[in-house]
Design an enzyme around this catalytic site. Structure first.
Site: not given
Ligand SMILES: *Cc1c(COP(=O)(O)O)cnc(C)c1O
Length: 391
Positions: A59, A112, A184, A209
């Protein structure tokens, strides 16, 4: 997670190609190994307790995750970067790393959509005051600052409606009041805009994306400057955020070709945007790369390019239902969420419940993601859409 890349800073394409890559430390293999791991073994207790081992537990990082994080650090000019299992998770962890109960957050109204839900349903529950602002304010967002304002969050251009915002002016105002700026930057990607170079403190990327670029994995990144890295790294660790190695690998693989893909997306999208601008059924094209766009001057001043995502509004008299008929008539442009992959997508714009500080009303608008197909084939496909609504 690596902080401070040791790589020399090179030009952008070279950084995309070689960032985080150390083949000679990897038996010569060009790409890192995909390390599937939870447990890491230590030779003795002293080593285990020393806290000096590079790897301690799956992790907390592997050679695979380090390769991508280092590439992001290199690309964004960051003090450090974390990987997240989705873009939305990157948005949340960036916010949670710098806010506490009683703080005031200024959130861009054109964020968004799901980013708004994190604010209204999670941050609000933990006592953060969230106030939405109109991106048209630019540096005048300063007039909304209060004694407890901790951060301004931006996303440029705005989601669905593509408004530009004056980032350097926001940064200047924020610095005067010791307020952090989060951005962002999924639309431009670090290829066309590098937020940290402009004074932004936390740069968020829905790597799902353009970084992944093939619609086959979900991933997010947050890159931090010296001011914010320590808290970001700690919060990411406390929350147990981890990305599986196969998805990290897909992100790294996508990153290597992101520059060439984006330039192709930009060229085709601009060509279609110009064509749509002169189409008799189109009222307005929302693309900051067009000279006619209200945000063009800011875009030209601050950004090095535009990606493949923009929208256009149908002429007055067309209804929202006709935008549905338009997208359903298309065959190359698929109907679906997300964007940034090699393939074209079209979506009827729906602003209902998405805006509170600005009141745009319902728009007969279609959002396009222009993929890597032949641009003339895409034009012919859009003609099918117009044919379906013209009579
Ligand atoms: C898609 C998107 C996100 C969320 O990314 P996911 O990987 O889908 O969670 C965040 N911000 C922007 C601007 C996006 O387009």
């Amino acid at each position: 997670m690596p902080s401070k890349s040791t790589d020399v800073v090179r030009s952008l394409d070279t950084r995309l190609t070689h960032g985080g890559s150390h083949p000679l430390e990897n038996q010569g293999f060009v790409n890192p190994q995909v390390v599937h791991a939870s447990t890491v073994l230590f030779p003795d207790v002293a080593t285990m307790l020393s806290g000096k081992s590079k790897y301690t537990y799956g992790r907390r990082g592997t050679p695979t995750s380090d390769a991508l994080a280092e590439a992001v650090v290199n690309l964004e000019g960051a003090a450090g970067a974390v990987l997240c299992p989705s873009g939305l998770n990157a948005v949340s962890v960036a916010l949670l790393s710098c806010l506490k109960a009683g703080d005031h957050l200024l959130m861009i109204d054109t964020v968004y959509g799901p980013g708004r839900q994190v604010c209204d349903n999670v941050l609000a529950r933990f006592g953060v005051e969230v106030e939405y602002y109109d991106p048209a304010l630019g540096g005048a967002v300063e007039t909304l600052f209060r004694a407890n304002t901790k951060a301004v969050y931006t996303e440029v251009p705005g989601s669905l409606t593509f408004e530009m915002m004056d980032i350097p002016a926001v940064v200047e105002a924020a610095r005067r009041h010791d307020v952090l700026v989060l951005m962002d930057n999924t639309w431009a990607t670090p290829v066309f805009f590098r937020p940290l170079e402009h004074g932004v403190d936390l740069s968020i990327q829905a790597a799902t994306k353009y970084v992944v670029g093939h619609s086959d994995a979900m991933l997010g990144t947050v890159a931090a400057n010296e001011r914010t890295w320590k808290a970001l790294h700690a919060t990411h660790g406390y929350m147990g955020i981890h990305v599986g190695p196969d998805d990290v690998y897909l992100g790294l693989r996508g990153l290597r070709t992101m520059g060439v893909r984006l330039r192709h997306h930009m060229k085709s999208a601009l060509e279609l945007a110009r064509w749509l601008e002169s189409h008799p059924l189109v009222a307005r094209v929302r693309h900051p790369g067009l000279e006619s766009d209200p945000g063009h001057t800011l875009w030209k001043r601050d950004f090095d390019g535009a990606s493949g995502l923009f929208a256009f509004d149908l002429k007055e008299g067309f209804s929202v239902e006709q935008t549905h008929a338009f997208v359903e008539a298309l065959s190359l442009f698929g109907l679906g969420y997300s964007w940034g992959g090699f393939e074209s997508l079209a979506l009827p714009v729906r602003l209902k419940g998405q805006r509170t500080a600005t009141k745009p009303g319902e728009l007969a608008s279609v959002r396009l993601h222009v993929g890597l197909e032949d641009v003339n084939d895409l034009k012919a496909d859009l003609e099918r859409g117009f044919a379906a609504i013209a009579d």
